[in-house]
Design a protein around this motif. Structure first.
Motif, short mmCIF file in Angstrom:
data_model
loop_
_atom_site.label_atom_id
_atom_site.label_comp_id
_atom_site.label_asym_id
_atom_site.label_seq_id
_atom_site.Cartn_x
_atom_site.Cartn_y
_atom_site.Cartn_z
N TRP A 1 -4.88 3.72 2.66
CA TRP A 1 -5.04 3.43 1.24
C TRP A 1 -6.27 4.14 0.72
O TRP A 1 -7.26 4.22 1.43
CB TRP A 1 -5.19 1.92 1.03
CG TRP A 1 -5.35 1.57 -0.42
CD1 TRP A 1 -4.38 1.42 -1.34
CD2 TRP A 1 -6.59 1.36 -1.09
NE1 TRP A 1 -4.92 1.13 -2.55
CE2 TRP A 1 -6.30 1.09 -2.44
CE3 TRP A 1 -7.93 1.41 -0.72
CZ2 TRP A 1 -7.27 0.85 -3.39
CZ3 TRP A 1 -8.92 1.15 -1.66
CH2 TRP A 1 -8.57 0.88 -2.99
N LEU B 1 -7.20 0.60 6.60
CA LEU B 1 -6.55 0.25 5.33
C LEU B 1 -5.17 0.89 5.21
O LEU B 1 -4.60 0.96 4.12
CB LEU B 1 -7.43 0.69 4.15
CG LEU B 1 -8.73 -0.10 3.99
CD1 LEU B 1 -9.66 0.59 3.00
CD2 LEU B 1 -8.44 -1.53 3.57
N LEU C 1 0.24 -3.61 4.15
CA LEU C 1 -1.01 -3.88 4.85
C LEU C 1 -1.18 -5.38 4.98
O LEU C 1 -1.27 -6.09 3.98
CB LEU C 1 -2.19 -3.29 4.06
CG LEU C 1 -3.59 -3.59 4.58
CD1 LEU C 1 -3.81 -2.90 5.93
CD2 LEU C 1 -4.64 -3.14 3.59
N ALA D 1 -10.81 -4.56 7.76
CA ALA D 1 -11.35 -3.30 7.22
C ALA D 1 -12.62 -3.57 6.42
O ALA D 1 -13.61 -2.84 6.56
CB ALA D 1 -10.30 -2.61 6.35
N MET E 1 0.85 -1.19 0.00
CA MET E 1 0.00 0.00 0.00
C MET E 1 0.89 1.24 0.00
O MET E 1 1.01 1.92 1.02
CB MET E 1 -0.90 0.02 1.23
CG MET E 1 -1.81 -1.18 1.34
SD MET E 1 -2.98 -1.20 0.00
CE MET E 1 -4.48 -1.38 0.89
N HIS F 1 -5.60 -7.37 8.19
CA HIS F 1 -6.11 -6.01 8.38
C HIS F 1 -7.05 -5.61 7.23
O HIS F 1 -8.04 -4.91 7.45
CB HIS F 1 -4.97 -5.01 8.49
CG HIS F 1 -4.22 -5.12 9.77
ND1 HIS F 1 -3.40 -4.13 10.23
CD2 HIS F 1 -4.16 -6.10 10.71
CE1 HIS F 1 -2.86 -4.49 11.38
NE2 HIS F 1 -3.31 -5.69 11.68
N LEU F 2 -6.72 -6.07 6.02
CA LEU F 2 -7.61 -5.82 4.89
C LEU F 2 -8.95 -6.50 5.13
O LEU F 2 -10.01 -5.90 4.94
CB LEU F 2 -6.98 -6.33 3.59
CG LEU F 2 -7.84 -6.19 2.33
CD1 LEU F 2 -8.19 -4.73 2.06
CD2 LEU F 2 -7.13 -6.81 1.13
#
Length: 192
Positions: free
Chosen positions: A152, A149, A38, A46, A33, A42-43
Motif C-alpha cells: 500500500w 502494508l 490487508l 506495520a 488495499m 498486519h496493519l
C-alpha cells in the motif's frame, strides 16, 4: 540507565508484540488495499514496526545531542535493529511477501558484519557504521514497511514498489557488506 538506552530496550520489547500481530491469525477483519486485502493485525504490526524503527533515530539523536553515548548503547542499538529487521524479514517470507533468498542474503550480511565488529571489539577497536550502511538500513526499513502494508498505496496501481525497494536494499546490503569487510579486513588479519 539513561533515556536513549531505555528507548532502545523499548524497541527490543516491541519485537515480540510485532511478531504476535503478524503470526497469530486474529479475526479482526481486513482493510481493502487495491487487489489485496490487508488484515487489521498486519496493519497494526506495520504501524508498530514503523514506530519501533523511528525509535532508532530518536535514541541515536538524543544520545548524541545530550552526550549520552554509552558502551551499552553501542551494543544494544545495532542489536535491536538487527533483531527487528530480521524478525520482520522472516515474517515477510512466511507470509509470502518477500523472497527467501533475498532475506537470507540480508541476514547473512548482518551476521557477518556483527562478527567482524565483535572481533574488532575484542581488539579494542570500534568500527563505526558507514554512510552506505545507513542507506542500507533506510532502504530495508522502507521496503519492510511497504511490504508489511501489502504494498500500500502502490497496490492500487499494481506497482510492486515494496519488492523493488527490497531488491535495492539487498543490493546496497551486499555492497555495503563487501565495503565494510574490504575497509576493515586488517582487523581479521591482525587479530590475535
Amino acid at each position: 540507565m539513561n533515556i536513549p538506552n531505555r528507548i532502545t530496550i523499548s524497541r527490543i520489547l516491541l519485537i515480540p508484540i510485532f511478531i504476535i500481530l503478524m503470526s497469530v491469525p486474529f479475526n479482526w477483519g481486513e482493510v481493502s488495499m487495491g487487489e489485496r486485502e490487508l488484515p487489521w493485525s498486519h496493519l497494526a504490526a506495520a504501524i508498530l514496526f514503523i514506530i519501533a524503527s523511528t525509535t532508532d533515530w530518536v535514541d541515536g539523536y538524543y544520545a548524541r545531542k545530550h552526550n549520552l553515548v554509552t558502551n551499552l548503547g553501542k551494543f544494544l542499538d545495532p542489536l535491536a535493529d538487527k533483531l527487528l529487521v530480521s524478525a520482520a524479514l522472516i515474517l515477510l517470507v512466511e507470509q509470502g511477501l518477500a523472497p527467501a533468498w533475498i532475506v537470507i542474503l540480508i541476514i547473512s550480511r548482518e551476521f557477518a558484519v556483527t562478527g567482524l565488529r565483535l572481533v574488532a571489539a575484542g581488539e579494542g577497536i570500534v568500527l563505526a557504521a558507514s554512510n552506505m550502511g545507513k542507506w542500507k538500513t533506510t532502504l530495508q526499513i522502507v521496503a519492510i514497511a511497504v511490504l508489511l502494508l501489502h504494498n500500500w498505496p502502490f497496490a492500487y496501481a499494481g506497482f510492486p514498489f515494496g519488492t523493488i525497494i527490497l531488491y535495492a536494499a539487498m543490493i546496497i546490503t551486499v555492497i555495503s557488506g563487501y565495503d565494510y569487510f574490504a575497509k576493515n579486513w586488517h582487523v581479521m588479519r591482525d587479530s590475535k
